[in-house]
Design a protein around this motif. Sequence first.
Motif, PDB file in Angstrom:
ATOM      1  N   PHE A 248       0.839  -1.121   0.112  1.00  0.00           N
ATOM      2  CA  PHE A 248       0.015   0.018  -0.053  1.00  0.00           C
ATOM      3  C   PHE A 248       0.887   1.350   0.054  1.00  0.00           C
ATOM      4  O   PHE A 248       1.845   1.157   0.570  1.00  0.00           O
ATOM      5  CB  PHE A 248      -0.667   0.056   1.172  1.00  0.00           C
ATOM      6  N   TYR A 255      -4.416   4.450   7.082  1.00  0.00           N
ATOM      7  CA  TYR A 255      -5.495   3.901   6.913  1.00  0.00           C
ATOM      8  C   TYR A 255      -5.590   2.461   7.135  1.00  0.00           C
ATOM      9  O   TYR A 255      -6.706   1.783   7.883  1.00  0.00           O
ATOM     10  CB  TYR A 255      -6.447   4.462   5.910  1.00  0.00           C
ATOM     11  N   ILE A 256      -4.745   1.746   6.336  1.00  0.00           N
ATOM     12  CA  ILE A 256      -4.827   0.172   6.486  1.00  0.00           C
ATOM     13  C   ILE A 256      -4.373  -0.127   7.762  1.00  0.00           C
ATOM     14  O   ILE A 256      -4.748  -1.153   8.339  1.00  0.00           O
ATOM     15  CB  ILE A 256      -3.927  -0.369   5.498  1.00  0.00           C
ATOM     16  N   GLU A 257      -3.273   0.399   8.429  1.00  0.00           N
ATOM     17  CA  GLU A 257      -2.441  -0.086   9.397  1.00  0.00           C
ATOM     18  C   GLU A 257      -3.534   0.384  10.826  1.00  0.00           C
ATOM     19  O   GLU A 257      -3.467  -0.393  11.824  1.00  0.00           O
ATOM     20  CB  GLU A 257      -1.455   0.808   9.779  1.00  0.00           C
ATOM     21  N   TRP A 261      -8.143  -6.128   9.078  1.00  0.00           N
ATOM     22  CA  TRP A 261      -8.891  -6.604   8.002  1.00  0.00           C
ATOM     23  C   TRP A 261      -9.198  -8.102   8.262  1.00  0.00           C
ATOM     24  O   TRP A 261     -10.153  -8.492   7.706  1.00  0.00           O
ATOM     25  CB  TRP A 261      -8.281  -5.928   6.901  1.00  0.00           C
ATOM     26  N   GLN A 265      -3.524 -11.232   9.382  1.00  0.00           N
ATOM     27  CA  GLN A 265      -2.632 -10.252   8.515  1.00  0.00           C
ATOM     28  C   GLN A 265      -1.401  -9.802   9.422  1.00  0.00           C
ATOM     29  O   GLN A 265      -1.487  -9.984  10.538  1.00  0.00           O
ATOM     30  CB  GLN A 265      -3.527  -8.791   8.619  1.00  0.00           C
ATOM     31  N   TRP A 290     -11.796  -5.964  -2.414  1.00  0.00           N
ATOM     32  CA  TRP A 290     -11.186  -5.104  -1.451  1.00  0.00           C
ATOM     33  C   TRP A 290      -9.939  -4.401  -1.829  1.00  0.00           C
ATOM     34  O   TRP A 290      -9.784  -3.402  -1.672  1.00  0.00           O
ATOM     35  CB  TRP A 290     -10.877  -5.955  -0.293  1.00  0.00           C
ATOM     36  N   PHE A 294      -9.169   0.305  -3.532  1.00  0.00           N
ATOM     37  CA  PHE A 294      -8.178   1.271  -3.203  1.00  0.00           C
ATOM     38  C   PHE A 294      -7.494   1.622  -4.542  1.00  0.00           C
ATOM     39  O   PHE A 294      -6.547   2.567  -4.217  1.00  0.00           O
ATOM     40  CB  PHE A 294      -6.955   0.773  -2.191  1.00  0.00           C
ATOM     41  N   ALA A 298      -3.157   0.500  -3.852  1.00  0.00           N
ATOM     42  CA  ALA A 298      -2.870  -0.983  -3.814  1.00  0.00           C
ATOM     43  C   ALA A 298      -2.082  -1.630  -4.694  1.00  0.00           C
ATOM     44  O   ALA A 298      -2.542  -1.535  -5.812  1.00  0.00           O
ATOM     45  CB  ALA A 298      -4.137  -1.511  -3.013  1.00  0.00           C
TER      46      ALA A 298
END
Length: 337
Positions: A248, A255-257, A261, A265, A290, A294, A298
């Motif tokens: 990413f 935001y991902i961290e 999810w 992970q 998903w 992004f 991504a």
Amino acid sequence: MNAGQIERQWGIINTLCRRSRTTLDELAEEYEVSKRTILRDLDKLSLIFPLVDKKEGRHKYWSLIDGYKDVPPITFLPTEFYAIQEGTRFLKALGDPFLRPTLESISHKIRATFDQSRIESFENLRKIFSINLSAAKDYSGKRGFLSQIFSAAAEQRRVEIGYQGLKDTKPLVRKVDPYKLWYRDGTVYLVGLCHLRNKIRMFAVDRITLLNLTDDNFLTPENFDFNEYIEHAFSVMIEDPIHVKVRFNPEIARYIEEREWHPSQKIKKYKDGSLLMELTVGGTLEIKRWILSFGSQAEVIEPEALVEELRADLERMRQVYSLDSSNRSSSLNRSSS
């Protein structure tokens, strides 16, 4: 003393009322705190309640003196009452015919015990915190099915259902052993053994077109573990697990961290602010959707098969959007005529 201590100590007293005796180890495991914390709780409680301890062999047991029943009534904090109210509202959204009336009855009883100041505190909570259930499907028309499935699972009775999947042109009739009802992402699923496929399958309740309880009984296999069954599902799809690596960009990395999810992970950060996520999920369809959400932020590193699927999807999207606006309008008009 904080609310957690109050709740725990009240629970310990009621535990001692239900059981003739208990140990520090049992209480520490039940309330997920250290034995030292439980011992401090018991010391404080002994100043108010007639607690006794007795050693038998290598174990020390705690109990209330025989015949003691003078335990204070249950009290609720406004936040606890709010949680029950929101749970009731959630079940209303599902049209659930079982737990909803029970929770409504509990909430009425609790409200009746509140003085005006606590009711005002509860109303203030509703002003500052809200739960959005708009994504939930409307099950008001499926209450009968939910009721029958619930009863069938509780009684371990086989059901006959008509089910029309997304790609089916008409419903298929099959017999199912209902193991569990599962709510996920606004949808209720029936999980059980499908005798048509001779395999454990998942069925969206809103796609069930008919349902009959049979006179046949079943036994849920002892080796069936629901959590293990859904272990690799990214959302709800149960397929063979694949290992995925996605990188990413720095713009989206934080935001991902910030959230989990998927339980599998693992995240690795890079000096430029980007990050690499590795996870093991069932199949490619849900994880692919998903990732596509992004856009260019991504990039799938592996597996190569998923990279190829994304390339094919993006090429089809390029072809769709390569038409000029007049052609798209003409195409839309032809489709609607």
